[in-house]
Write a protein that holds these residues in place. Structure first.
Motif, mmCIF file in Angstrom:
data_model
loop_
_atom_site.group_PDB
_atom_site.id
_atom_site.type_symbol
_atom_site.label_atom_id
_atom_site.label_comp_id
_atom_site.label_asym_id
_atom_site.label_seq_id
_atom_site.Cartn_x
_atom_site.Cartn_y
_atom_site.Cartn_z
ATOM 1 N N LEU A 16 0.815 -1.208 0.000
ATOM 2 C CA LEU A 16 0.000 0.000 0.000
ATOM 3 C C LEU A 16 0.853 1.266 0.000
ATOM 4 O O LEU A 16 0.512 2.252 -0.655
ATOM 5 C CB LEU A 16 -0.920 0.006 1.228
ATOM 6 C CG LEU A 16 -1.782 1.248 1.455
ATOM 7 C CD1 LEU A 16 -2.781 1.425 0.316
ATOM 8 C CD2 LEU A 16 -2.515 1.153 2.793
ATOM 9 N N ALA A 17 1.974 1.247 0.715
ATOM 10 C CA ALA A 17 2.708 2.486 0.975
ATOM 11 C C ALA A 17 4.060 2.595 0.292
ATOM 12 O O ALA A 17 4.616 3.697 0.205
ATOM 13 C CB ALA A 17 2.904 2.643 2.484
ATOM 14 N N SER A 18 4.608 1.496 -0.208
ATOM 15 C CA SER A 18 6.025 1.499 -0.617
ATOM 16 C C SER A 18 6.340 2.438 -1.773
ATOM 17 O O SER A 18 7.441 2.983 -1.837
ATOM 18 C CB SER A 18 6.456 0.080 -0.989
ATOM 19 O OG SER A 18 5.714 -0.387 -2.109
ATOM 20 N N ASP A 19 5.417 2.654 -2.705
ATOM 21 C CA ASP A 19 5.718 3.505 -3.856
ATOM 22 C C ASP A 19 5.127 4.903 -3.725
ATOM 23 O O ASP A 19 5.066 5.644 -4.711
ATOM 24 C CB ASP A 19 5.242 2.842 -5.155
ATOM 25 C CG ASP A 19 3.728 2.734 -5.242
ATOM 26 O OD1 ASP A 19 3.055 2.837 -4.181
ATOM 27 O OD2 ASP A 19 3.200 2.552 -6.356
ATOM 28 N N ASP A 20 4.683 5.260 -2.519
ATOM 29 C CA ASP A 20 4.126 6.596 -2.281
ATOM 30 C C ASP A 20 5.269 7.551 -1.946
ATOM 31 O O ASP A 20 5.944 7.394 -0.930
ATOM 32 C CB ASP A 20 3.129 6.547 -1.124
ATOM 33 C CG ASP A 20 2.325 7.832 -0.979
ATOM 34 O OD1 ASP A 20 2.904 8.922 -1.170
ATOM 35 O OD2 ASP A 20 1.117 7.747 -0.668
ATOM 36 N N LYS A 21 5.493 8.538 -2.802
ATOM 37 C CA LYS A 21 6.622 9.442 -2.632
ATOM 38 C C LYS A 21 6.457 10.370 -1.424
ATOM 39 O O LYS A 21 7.425 10.985 -0.982
ATOM 40 C CB LYS A 21 6.828 10.259 -3.905
ATOM 41 C CG LYS A 21 7.154 9.397 -5.124
ATOM 42 C CD LYS A 21 7.504 10.253 -6.319
ATOM 43 C CE LYS A 21 7.705 9.388 -7.572
ATOM 44 N NZ LYS A 21 8.720 8.346 -7.351
ATOM 45 N N GLU A 22 5.227 10.469 -0.894
ATOM 46 C CA GLU A 22 5.002 11.296 0.293
ATOM 47 C C GLU A 22 5.444 10.595 1.578
ATOM 48 O O GLU A 22 5.610 11.237 2.605
ATOM 49 C CB GLU A 22 3.515 11.653 0.413
ATOM 50 C CG GLU A 22 2.973 12.485 -0.728
ATOM 51 C CD GLU A 22 3.560 13.888 -0.738
ATOM 52 O OE1 GLU A 22 3.761 14.447 0.358
ATOM 53 O OE2 GLU A 22 3.831 14.409 -1.831
ATOM 54 N N LEU A 23 5.611 9.275 1.499
ATOM 55 C CA LEU A 23 5.923 8.488 2.681
ATOM 56 C C LEU A 23 7.338 7.924 2.621
ATOM 57 O O LEU A 23 7.881 7.693 1.537
ATOM 58 C CB LEU A 23 4.931 7.330 2.825
ATOM 59 C CG LEU A 23 3.463 7.697 3.046
ATOM 60 C CD1 LEU A 23 2.609 6.435 3.079
ATOM 61 C CD2 LEU A 23 3.283 8.505 4.329
ATOM 62 N N ALA A 24 7.884 7.663 3.797
ATOM 63 C CA ALA A 24 9.192 7.017 3.904
ATOM 64 C C ALA A 24 9.081 5.857 4.892
ATOM 65 O O ALA A 24 8.341 5.946 5.881
ATOM 66 C CB ALA A 24 10.249 8.003 4.385
ATOM 67 N N PRO A 25 9.766 4.756 4.627
ATOM 68 C CA PRO A 25 9.726 3.626 5.565
ATOM 69 C C PRO A 25 10.484 3.949 6.846
ATOM 70 O O PRO A 25 11.453 4.700 6.841
ATOM 71 C CB PRO A 25 10.407 2.501 4.783
ATOM 72 C CG PRO A 25 11.278 3.197 3.795
ATOM 73 C CD PRO A 25 10.584 4.477 3.438
ATOM 74 N N VAL A 26 10.013 3.365 7.945
ATOM 75 C CA VAL A 26 10.668 3.514 9.248
ATOM 76 C C VAL A 26 11.002 2.109 9.754
ATOM 77 O O VAL A 26 10.118 1.251 9.828
ATOM 78 C CB VAL A 26 9.740 4.225 10.249
ATOM 79 C CG1 VAL A 26 10.402 4.324 11.620
ATOM 80 C CG2 VAL A 26 9.360 5.611 9.738
ATOM 81 N N LEU A 27 12.250 1.846 10.035
ATOM 82 C CA LEU A 27 12.758 0.557 10.525
ATOM 83 C C LEU A 27 12.837 -0.520 9.449
ATOM 84 O O LEU A 27 13.280 -1.626 9.725
ATOM 85 C CB LEU A 27 11.907 0.017 11.691
ATOM 86 C CG LEU A 27 11.706 0.914 12.906
ATOM 87 C CD1 LEU A 27 10.939 0.152 13.989
ATOM 88 C CD2 LEU A 27 13.039 1.398 13.445
ATOM 89 N N GLY A 28 12.395 -0.265 8.243
ATOM 90 C CA GLY A 28 12.450 -1.280 7.194
ATOM 91 C C GLY A 28 11.341 -2.313 7.331
ATOM 92 O O GLY A 28 10.415 -2.174 8.132
#
Length: 297
Positions: free
Chosen positions: A242-254
């Protein structure tokens, strides 16, 4: 008196819901119609079928017997419907599909468009609903869901393992910093569930890993939590696809190694050879499998 299904279905709806308003909604009639039909059946049989209580309707002994008879009639009608539908070899007709809100938002709709381009005679009705549906009652012909089917009368296959991770808006992390471990979440706002987190594996994981004091915003579904994360309200636990290709979001902790769920596509066993069901499960099922793998890399 001989009762037909049209009479008994009103009694069954009241017995299942416990009140007239919910029963009327279930049968798509108004409250006054429900009230009149119940009174007519009771007058015809010469007995009260339900006790009118402050908190709803409770079946009497006579009412319970009619409810049980209605359930048997419904089961026979549904079995006949599934049997006849299962023999349908046409790539046309209505197809009821249900899926989770995240899958509907991110993956499924473009695949359904491609499926409809190939099979314009099939009318797809998509119900986006996170609750389990009753396949035996034809609430759906095909379900794509996050749990392995436990019912013996269902047929399906696993499409994917669903990976999970924490995500936050890039602006949020720029102003608040990026936590390096779960223990660092105490100085951050976490997006949690409004109620019943144990109904989802991810909700249970979140409640076990982080204290309630870290929750700064609550929402009732993953899409709402995803939107909240994009708006900078905090860190959300989301499916990676859902979130991995959203440029507004960044992963936290992987990616999380200790949280993994499954995605299955299922139908009732009596419908698995219906042409439109089989085609959807093959074509769209393969498409979902590809997209989840692509978005989870």
């Amino acid at each position: 008196m001989t009762f037909g299904w049209d009479d008994l279905r009103f009694v069954l709806a009241i017995g299942r819901s416990g009140n007239l308003a919910a029963a009327a909604t279930a049968l798509s009639v108004n409250h006054s119609t429900m009230f009149r039909r119940l009174n007519a059946v009771e007058a015809a049989i010469g007995a009260k079928l339900f006790e009118r209580l402050a908190n709803g309707y409770r079946p009497t002994e006579a009412g319970q017997r009619l409810i049980e008879a209605a359930e048997r009639m419904e089961a026979e009608a549904l079995a006949l419907d599934r049997e006849l539908t299962g023999r349908d070899t046409r790539l046309s007709g209505k197809l009821r599909v249900t899926c989770s809100e995240t899958l509907g938002l991110k993956v499924l709709t473009p695949l359904i468009r491609a499926f409809r381009d190939r099979h314009p005679g099939i009318v797809v009705e998509l119900s986006v609903d996170n609750r389990p549906v009753d396949m035996a009652r034809r609430e759906a012909d095909v379900a794509i869901r996050a749990t392995r089917p436990a019912e013996g009368d269902l047929f399906g296959r696993k499409l994917a393992d669903v990976r999970w991770g924490f995500f936050a808006a890039r602006d949020y992390l720029k102003s608040r910093g990026t936590p390096k471990r779960l223990a660092d979440f105490g100085t951050h706002d976490v997006i949690g569930w409004t109620e019943n987190p144990v109904q989802t594996k991810a909700g249970t994981y979140l409640s076990k890993q982080l204290p309630a004091a870290t929750i700064g915003f609550r929402a009732s579904g993953f899409v709402s939590q995803y939107v909240a994360a994009r708006a900078g309200l905090g860190i959300a636990l989301l499916p990676v696809y859902l979130a991995s290709d959203d440029k507004e979001l960044a992963p936290v902790l992987g990616r999380l190694d200790d949280l993994l769920t499954e995605m299955w596509i299922v139908t009732h066993r009596s419908l698995k050879d219906t042409a439109r069901v089989r085609s959807f499960m093959d074509d769209v099922g393969d498409g979902v499998k590809r997209e989840i793998a692509r978005l989870s890399r």
